[in-house]
Scaffold this motif. Sequence first.
Motif, PDB file in Angstrom:
ATOM      1  N   VAL A 443       0.919  -1.187   0.588  1.00 53.67           N
ATOM      2  CA  VAL A 443      -0.216   0.005   0.304  1.00 53.67           C
ATOM      3  C   VAL A 443       0.739   1.458  -0.184  1.00 53.67           C
ATOM      4  N   GLY A 444       0.466   2.128  -0.887  1.00 47.68           N
ATOM      5  CA  GLY A 444       1.034   3.358  -0.692  1.00 47.68           C
ATOM      6  C   GLY A 444       1.552   3.996  -1.954  1.00 47.68           C
ATOM      7  N   ALA A 445       2.232   4.723  -2.162  1.00 48.48           N
ATOM      8  CA  ALA A 445       3.091   5.659  -3.866  1.00 48.48           C
ATOM      9  C   ALA A 445       4.604   3.915  -3.644  1.00 48.48           C
ATOM     10  N   ILE A 446       4.330   3.700  -5.275  1.00 45.68           N
ATOM     11  CA  ILE A 446       5.471   3.344  -5.862  1.00 45.68           C
ATOM     12  C   ILE A 446       6.439   4.387  -5.320  1.00 45.68           C
ATOM     13  N   THR A 447       7.057   3.443  -3.954  1.00 44.12           N
ATOM     14  CA  THR A 447       8.959   4.024  -4.150  1.00 44.12           C
ATOM     15  C   THR A 447      10.156   3.177  -4.677  1.00 44.12           C
TER      16      THR A 447
END
Length: 605
Positions: A443-447
């Motif tokens: 989950v969350g932005a692509i890092t």
Amino acid sequence: MPPERELKRVVRRGRQARGGVVERVGEVRKEITITGNLTVQELADLLNVRGTDVIKRLMARGIMASVNQGLDVDMAALLAQDLGSVPTVAIPERAEAAKAQIAGVASRPPVITVMGHVDHGKTSLLDAIRETKVTDQEAGGITQHIGASRVEWRGRDIIFLDTPGHEAFTAMRARGAKVTDIAVLVVAADDGVMPQTVEALNHARAAKVPVVVAINKIDKPGSEPDRVKRELADLGLLPEEWGGDTVMVPVSAKTRDGLQDLLEMLLLVADLQDLRADPDAVAVGTIVEAQLDRGRGPVATVLILNGTLRVGDTIVAGSTCGRVRALFDDRGRRLDDAGPSTPVEVLGLELVPEAGDSLQVTADDKTARDLAARQTEVAHARDADVANRLRLDDIHKRISEGQVKDLNLVVKADVQGSAEAVAQALAKVSHAEVRVNVIHAGVGAITESDVMLAAASGAIVIGFNVRPDSGAKRASDQNHVDIRTYRIIYEAVDDIKAAITGMLKPIIRDVVVGHATVRAAFKLPKGGFVAGCYVTDGKMVKNSPVRVLRDNIVIHEGRVDSLKRFKDDVREVTAGYECGMGVSGYSDVREGDVFEAVGKEEVPR
């Protein structure tokens, strides 16, 4: 012929054999006795082989030599073993040690990487182990001095890599370096499994490294180790006491409870792996980290994988080389040599190598420079290979050529439910010759961490309702990792299916035109809001489509309703200027939001 007469005959030929009988060149002598140092040719005579045969074995170990090159007892014994002979060292005080070295099966300390969610106690756990050893006044200890540390427990060493976490772990693996034997996954007993916990676990699984779980903070009120075990069991890590094969140890970095059990379990898992190395082989290691020290020059932290590195050795690391001027251990003490699984600081390289580069000992400076030049060519070839990483557009061609058997995917989404739904839908895509594997769903932005995992695993990154952050964009460009973002699950599924079956059609793709950061939000007298923005790159165009990003997650899509410079309506505002913007259907304006203007372009598949 008596041995004495045969020895005289060898002397007349100009070669002084030591401790054996020379027969005609043919079958290798099955047993020889070595009584001291000797030359390459003298060893060849003892073994009844050609001098070139011994030289070839030396070259295989990375050593260039002539027939007159001197060999010490240990190297001679190893070469004899390589050629199929059983050597006996006739030096009483060295015999037992030599036998152990000749066997080449000496056990080595395990190398441990500690990973887990932020604030779950990775650093505290390492510090607690260090303080325990200091209290017990035992040798070794953990330090941040060189990025790798050695702890002694019950007479055995354990090596800890003090990496920042799974990002560095995977970045090294992406460069081909495999230095970790066991991964310790730290999970807080009062917090449970968190997104980074899952991420770290998937990184360890992708590297095919055994995982030992340290359930930390058992001293805190509200800690529930059994709940943590249940959550981990849902991820496929079943505790041993529940019939699984994952070692889970409850510990407290604060009270030091369970630390001894953890160290004991690490040694047990290491014993099951039967980790071995040859201390007398030509030294080979991996650069853990490197930097330029103004006083000492290039300094490399090296983990020795096999052999023994000594002061004075000529070395090559990646595309640089040099001679070992000094060695320092994890506590800053000078060493004369360093054996397998030993972390050391190495001084003497001409340039700063890259983390993940291989270090090896060579016979002389010329050989080192030749190998450095060859490593440069290998690096260029690797870069070319990186540039040829798997992309969705050419996957069918690769399948037809037999290059693709597994299609690995890294999935990121805005919420957990979406991540699971996307992962399950993509995993069900089937093809006669290709298996789709979702190696990580989060989950969350692509890092940057997601991109490095994809780079190390040859994967494609799929984003659902999320965008790559700046670090991820930079890493994807450098490592040529394909990132695809979607708003509808079935578009992603259809793209994967179409790519596998070779039926991709030209598409209309969104193109980012510019970004503007919200610096203030103003309420209008007639209702609604306007955002005071600064255009950071590209341009903002009136009536163009725009996405609203918060923490790199798409929270709204609309159009630029109004665009002003001071009190004037304008058609566009370019980078470096401030403006006032209104977005259709969006009133929850917050400072720090990012407006991403998009355009359309047709991209042939």
